[in-house]
Design a protein around this motif. Structure first.
Motif, short mmCIF file in Angstrom:
data_model
loop_
_atom_site.label_atom_id
_atom_site.label_comp_id
_atom_site.label_asym_id
_atom_site.label_seq_id
_atom_site.Cartn_x
_atom_site.Cartn_y
_atom_site.Cartn_z
N LEU A 1 22.89 24.96 -6.58
CA LEU A 1 23.85 23.98 -7.07
C LEU A 1 24.37 23.10 -5.94
CD1 LEU A 1 25.83 26.15 -9.66
CD2 LEU A 1 24.12 24.39 -10.13
N ALA A 2 24.45 23.65 -4.75
CA ALA A 2 24.95 22.88 -3.60
C ALA A 2 24.02 21.74 -3.23
CB ALA A 2 25.17 23.80 -2.41
N THR A 3 22.77 21.78 -3.69
CA THR A 3 21.82 20.71 -3.35
C THR A 3 21.93 19.51 -4.28
OG1 THR A 3 20.02 21.57 -4.77
CG2 THR A 3 20.21 22.48 -2.53
N LEU A 4 22.64 19.66 -5.41
CA LEU A 4 22.73 18.58 -6.39
C LEU A 4 23.82 17.58 -6.00
CD1 LEU A 4 22.42 20.65 -9.70
CD2 LEU A 4 20.60 19.67 -8.29
N GLU A 5 23.58 16.31 -6.27
CA GLU A 5 24.52 15.26 -5.91
C GLU A 5 24.76 14.33 -7.09
OE1 GLU A 5 23.26 13.22 -2.41
OE2 GLU A 5 23.14 15.04 -1.19
N PRO A 6 25.75 14.62 -7.95
CA PRO A 6 26.06 13.75 -9.08
C PRO A 6 26.38 12.33 -8.62
CG PRO A 6 27.23 15.84 -9.26
CD PRO A 6 26.63 15.80 -7.89
N LEU A 7 26.11 11.37 -9.51
CA LEU A 7 26.26 9.96 -9.15
C LEU A 7 27.59 9.37 -9.57
CD1 LEU A 7 22.70 8.68 -10.20
CD2 LEU A 7 23.50 9.30 -7.90
N ASN A 8 28.37 10.09 -10.38
CA ASN A 8 29.63 9.53 -10.86
C ASN A 8 30.69 10.63 -10.98
OD1 ASN A 8 29.19 10.79 -13.49
ND2 ASN A 8 27.74 9.13 -13.90
N LEU A 9 31.92 10.20 -11.21
CA LEU A 9 33.06 11.11 -11.28
C LEU A 9 32.89 12.13 -12.39
CD1 LEU A 9 35.96 11.95 -10.48
CD2 LEU A 9 36.79 10.09 -11.97
N TYR A 10 32.42 11.69 -13.55
CA TYR A 10 32.22 12.60 -14.67
C TYR A 10 31.25 13.72 -14.30
CZ TYR A 10 30.02 14.40 -18.90
OH TYR A 10 29.48 15.22 -19.84
N GLY A 11 30.09 13.34 -13.77
CA GLY A 11 29.09 14.33 -13.39
C GLY A 11 29.61 15.28 -12.32
N TRP A 12 30.36 14.73 -11.36
CA TRP A 12 30.93 15.58 -10.30
C TRP A 12 31.91 16.59 -10.87
CZ3 TRP A 12 36.10 15.61 -8.46
CH2 TRP A 12 36.30 16.40 -7.32
N SER A 13 32.76 16.16 -11.82
CA SER A 13 33.77 17.07 -12.38
C SER A 13 33.10 18.23 -13.12
CB SER A 13 34.71 16.31 -13.32
OG SER A 13 34.05 15.90 -14.52
N LYS A 14 31.99 17.97 -13.78
CA LYS A 14 31.26 19.05 -14.44
C LYS A 14 30.56 19.94 -13.41
CE LYS A 14 31.98 18.15 -18.81
NZ LYS A 14 32.63 19.15 -19.70
N HIS A 15 30.06 19.31 -12.38
CA HIS A 15 29.31 20.03 -11.35
C HIS A 15 30.20 21.01 -10.59
CE1 HIS A 15 26.28 20.82 -8.36
NE2 HIS A 15 26.96 20.23 -7.39
N ILE A 16 31.40 20.60 -10.25
CA ILE A 16 32.23 21.49 -9.44
C ILE A 16 32.70 22.69 -10.27
CG2 ILE A 16 32.95 19.76 -7.77
CD1 ILE A 16 35.61 19.55 -9.29
N PHE A 17 32.79 22.53 -11.59
CA PHE A 17 33.11 23.71 -12.39
C PHE A 17 31.91 24.66 -12.45
CE2 PHE A 17 33.64 26.19 -16.31
CZ PHE A 17 34.83 26.82 -15.99
N ASP A 18 30.72 24.11 -12.61
CA ASP A 18 29.52 24.96 -12.55
C ASP A 18 29.48 25.74 -11.24
OD1 ASP A 18 28.66 23.98 -15.01
OD2 ASP A 18 27.21 22.57 -14.15
N ARG A 19 29.81 25.08 -10.15
CA ARG A 19 29.77 25.72 -8.84
C ARG A 19 30.85 26.80 -8.72
NH1 ARG A 19 29.02 21.54 -3.94
NH2 ARG A 19 28.67 23.56 -2.90
N ARG A 20 32.00 26.55 -9.29
CA ARG A 20 33.07 27.56 -9.28
C ARG A 20 32.61 28.81 -10.04
NH1 ARG A 20 38.69 28.99 -9.59
NH2 ARG A 20 38.53 31.16 -10.29
N VAL A 21 32.01 28.62 -11.20
CA VAL A 21 31.52 29.74 -12.00
C VAL A 21 30.45 30.51 -11.21
CG1 VAL A 21 30.13 30.31 -14.03
CG2 VAL A 21 32.07 28.74 -14.23
N ALA A 22 29.54 29.79 -10.57
CA ALA A 22 28.46 30.43 -9.82
C ALA A 22 29.01 31.28 -8.68
CB ALA A 22 27.49 29.38 -9.29
#
Length: 327
Positions: A133-154
């Motif tokens: 998950l640390a290798t992924l780079e969302p392009l917008n605020l929405y994608g980032w907000s979802k991504h950081i929750f996925d990372r917290r869960v992981a």
């Protein structure tokens, strides 16, 4: 009893319909109905209770035991710019429900997004290790907000912290279908192209600003909302291993393909024009997405998905062409 957040939204209201079709009406729904007419998505639905967003945490404190929580509520605007509001809705609210489900031993399904994959250079594998998950780079605020929750869960999982007994982060790809009328500029291209075609106008698609893609040749994984709801119900009822799961069709198709499918559903010859990519999207636009569905298939889900042509035809003929935007 099931708690469903975002119940009046696009996917949420379709999933509520799917629950009702399965004979499930003991559902507590949560959403902000606002002034966009979202209540119309609920007109034909059965549910037990309605809880406003601002009262949900208090309601949970005295709620009866829940069979499951399906968390779809979010600010899903990919052009959103208010970081504080997006963080509160998309991260803070998700974390509150994660903690509640952990404490009470309640299964949790929550909405992630294909926007977490960014430009796709790292592929579209739904691995859920912190390292991947640390290798992924969302392009917008929405994608980032979802991504950081996925990372917290992981991280919780990797570090052995308590989790809900079953949890599923659902990475939705480009979902289309009825009940999206309220979404304004976030409506699917199927909706928009149908509207212009029915007025006798050409479909307007973004021109490519990359030399490796022709105009209209940008590729997305378009998936019919009925397929999404079937997978969600299977996850809720089943025993698939917890984790992140891609929810798509598994096949990338071009915007030209989508527009042509709309014209075919209307019995019209295709007419397509290309307009410049807006400055607000340059550098933030996904040119290719395709869900890797291997993990879901290995978990035991074996139903086929609806083809783009069939799904568009059903949406256009059964809803949009009849002036019926709601299920």
């Amino acid at each position: 009893m099931i708690l469903l957040t975002g119940a009046a939204g696009f996917i949420g209201s379709n999933f509520l319909a799917r629950l009702n079709e399965a004979g499930i009406t003991d559902v507590v729904i949560c959403d902000a109905l606002g002034t966009e007419g979202k209540w119309r998505n609920l007109r034909q639905r059965e549910f037990h209770d309605f809880v406003p967003i601002e009262k949900l945490e208090a309601w949970l404190a005295t709620a009866p035991a829940l069979e499951g929580v399906v968390h779809l509520g979010a600010n899903s605007d990919t052009t959103a710019a208010d970081g504080d509001e997006v963080m509160d809705r998309n991260f803070g609210f998700s974390l509150m429900l994660w903690n509640h489900c952990t404490r009470t031993g309640t299964p949790l399904l929550y909405a992630s997004s294909a926007a977490t994959y960014g430009n796709g250079d790292g592929g579209f594998s739904d691995q859920d290790t912190p390292g991947h998950l640390a290798t992924l780079e969302p392009l917008n605020l929405y994608g980032w907000s979802k991504h950081i929750f996925d990372r917290r869960v992981a991280r919780d999982v990797e570090q052995g912290r308590p989790t809900p007994p079953r949890w599923y982060g659902m990475k939705f790809f480009n979902v289309y279908g009825p009940n999206e009328y309220h979404k304004a500029h976030m409506r699917s291209a199927v909706f928009n192209v149908t509207g212009t075609a029915m007025k006798g106008e050409a479909a307007r698609l973004f021109a490519s600003d990359r030399p490796d893609y022709v105009d209209g040749g940008q590729m997305r994984d378009f998936v019919f909302v009925d397929d999404i709801c079937d997978i969600m119900l299977w996850l809720l009822r089943g025993s698939a291993p917890s984790g992140l799961y891609n929810l798509g069709s598994g096949q990338a198709r071009s915007w030209d393909d989508l527009a042509k499918a709309v014209f075919a559903a209307l019995g019209q010859p295709p007419a397509i024009e290309y307009v410049p990519m807006p400055e607000t999207l340059r550098g933030k636009y996904q040119y290719w997405t395709e869900a890797d569905m291997t993990k879901l298939r290995r978990a035991g889900y074996n139903a086929s998905t609806t083809s783009l042509e069939e799904g568009v035809a059903r949406y256009v003929r059964d809803f949009l062409a009849k002036g019926n935007r709601y299920r």
